[in-house]
Scaffold this motif. Structure first.
Motif, short mmCIF file in Angstrom:
data_model
loop_
_atom_site.label_atom_id
_atom_site.label_comp_id
_atom_site.label_asym_id
_atom_site.label_seq_id
_atom_site.Cartn_x
_atom_site.Cartn_y
_atom_site.Cartn_z
N GLU A 123 0.83 -1.20 0.00
CA GLU A 123 0.00 0.00 0.00
C GLU A 123 0.87 1.26 0.00
O GLU A 123 0.56 2.25 -0.67
CB GLU A 123 -0.93 0.00 1.21
CG GLU A 123 -2.02 -1.05 1.15
CD GLU A 123 -2.92 -1.02 2.37
OE1 GLU A 123 -2.67 -0.20 3.28
OE2 GLU A 123 -3.88 -1.82 2.41
N TYR A 124 1.95 1.21 0.77
CA TYR A 124 2.86 2.36 0.82
C TYR A 124 3.48 2.60 -0.56
O TYR A 124 3.58 3.75 -1.03
CB TYR A 124 3.96 2.09 1.85
CG TYR A 124 4.88 3.26 2.09
CD1 TYR A 124 4.61 4.20 3.08
CD2 TYR A 124 6.06 3.41 1.34
CE1 TYR A 124 5.47 5.27 3.30
CE2 TYR A 124 6.92 4.48 1.56
CZ TYR A 124 6.61 5.40 2.55
OH TYR A 124 7.47 6.46 2.76
N GLY A 125 3.87 1.52 -1.23
CA GLY A 125 4.47 1.66 -2.55
C GLY A 125 3.51 2.25 -3.56
O GLY A 125 3.89 3.12 -4.36
N GLU A 126 2.26 1.81 -3.53
CA GLU A 126 1.27 2.34 -4.47
C GLU A 126 0.99 3.82 -4.20
O GLU A 126 0.90 4.62 -5.13
CB GLU A 126 -0.02 1.53 -4.38
CG GLU A 126 0.13 0.11 -4.92
CD GLU A 126 -1.14 -0.71 -4.77
OE1 GLU A 126 -2.11 -0.18 -4.18
OE2 GLU A 126 -1.15 -1.85 -5.24
N ALA A 127 0.86 4.17 -2.92
CA ALA A 127 0.61 5.58 -2.58
C ALA A 127 1.79 6.45 -3.00
O ALA A 127 1.61 7.55 -3.56
CB ALA A 127 0.36 5.71 -1.08
N GLY A 128 3.00 5.96 -2.77
CA GLY A 128 4.18 6.72 -3.17
C GLY A 128 4.26 6.91 -4.67
O GLY A 128 4.63 7.99 -5.16
N ALA A 129 3.90 5.87 -5.42
CA ALA A 129 3.95 5.97 -6.88
C ALA A 129 2.89 6.91 -7.43
O ALA A 129 3.12 7.60 -8.43
CB ALA A 129 3.80 4.58 -7.51
#
Length: 358
Positions: A123-129
């Motif tokens: 989830e963190y990776g998707e939000a960051g992207a």
């Protein structure tokens, strides 16, 4: 012609680097934190064939344009818009790689996991992207603003309007693509017009239609000339997307920069798959339905889909569509009063775009 293309690519790369450097300077107030998003953007922005930039610069040259700095800045803005689209697309499609490297959300996800931070790494990776793609859009606006600063008001307004129209159409086209992929697989055979609409909005618009129109506008072409170039671009964009769809099914990961079979697992509704669905029998449709849009579909299941595609006329039909659309683009260009060098460059780019092979 290759030397000219190389120079245009080098100029565009410098303009992209300049916009990214300006963004990095602004983000320096956050220290090293900003690099966690900006570094992936720099990496993605450094790749690609610069098709959009080359089409814009060739169109600008074809109309006798002399505003090389402005044209290069808009070309850079187009490529940065492409960066944003790729970052966001990878999140939406759940793609693990892009241009042979981990996709942005996977890189940010890995950072979270390695640091042992709280929360869900994916989830963190998707939000960051998502934020990374937004930053690419902001950088795109930096380049576009630089391009129109010293241009006549009428030209600046036309270029800005065209670019904004393109951005709106592409974004809505992405939603239309999601919508098409979410429809029941049983209805694939009735989705031809829906698929063509997505191709027009999501790909043809910013791959060729607007790059050609923007190049003409920057050179001072009248509205009729700009519209004519956009029509040529729609035909070329159609051919370009069909070639992409074929490579997405039959190309190697080295050619596409993504794992083979990703388009099947992502459930992409393409004209190639539509034609195969219409041309196969009930058993073939079962095979397609067992893998299309199934994220964890096995390599064997994907291979069986490709066998079904090859058993129909889908690939030959698609090649005919590509040739027809490319001929339409060439015919549209031949009807314009273009400089010989510019016309030769555009014709060469059409060939380069549609004759790609795995």
């Amino acid at each position: 012609m290759t030397d000219q293309f190389d120079r245009w690519v080098e100029d565009t790369d410098r303009a992209i680097a300049s916009a990214l450097e300006a963004q990095s300077r602004a983000g320096a107030v956050l220290g090293a934190v900003s690099g966690e998003l900006l570094e992936p953007l720099h990496d993605i922005s450094s790749g690609g064939k610069r098709v959009r930039a080359l089409l814009l610069l060739a169109a600008h040259d074809a109309f006798g344009g002399t505003q090389d700095r402005s044209a290069t800045s808009v070309a850079a803005a187009l490529e940065l818009f492409q960066t944003a689209a790729l970052v966001h697309d990878d999140v939406l499609d759940g793609s693990d790689t892009r241009r042979g490297r981990p996709s942005t959300h996977r890189r940010v996800e890995s950072l979270h996991r390695e640091q042992g931070w709280h929360g869900d790494s994916a989830e963190y990776g998707e939000a960051g992207a998502v934020l990374g793609g937004d930053l690419a859009l902001m950088c795109c606006q930096r380049a576009l603003s630089d391009a129109v600063l010293d241009r006549p008001r009428a030209v600046a307004q036309t270029v800005s309007r065209l670019f904004l129209d393109m951005a709106d159409i592409v974004t809505l086209g992405q939603y239309a693509d999601m919508r098409a992929a979410a429809a029941p697989i049983a209805g694939l055979g009735d989705q031809e017009q829906e698929i063509r609409s997505v191709m027009r909005a999501k790909t043809a618009s910013y791959t060729a239609e607007f790059p050609l129109g923007l190049g003409a506008a920057l050179a001072g072409a009248d509205p009729e000339g700009v519209d004519a170039m956009r029509r040529a671009g729609l035909s070329l964009g159609h051919a370009f997307q069909l070639r992409d769809d074929l490579l997405g099914l039959t190309g190697s990961s080295a050619a596409t920069g993504k794992p083979t079979g990703d388009d099947v697992r992502e459930g992409k509704r393409t004209l190639v798959m539509w034609r195969a669905w219409r041309g196969t029998d009930d058993q073939g449709r079962i095979v397609i339905g067992d893998a299309l849009g199934v994220r964890n579909a096995s390599d064997q299941a994907v291979a069986r889909v490709l066998d079904v595609v090859h058993s129909t006329d889908a690939i030959a039909w698609s090649e005919e569509e590509i040739a027809r659309a490319a001929d339409e683009a060439r015919r549209s260009l031949s009807e314009q009063q273009l400089t010989p060098r510019g016309l030769a460059a555009l014709e060469s780019l059409i060939t380069r775009a549609v004759d790609r092979v795995a």
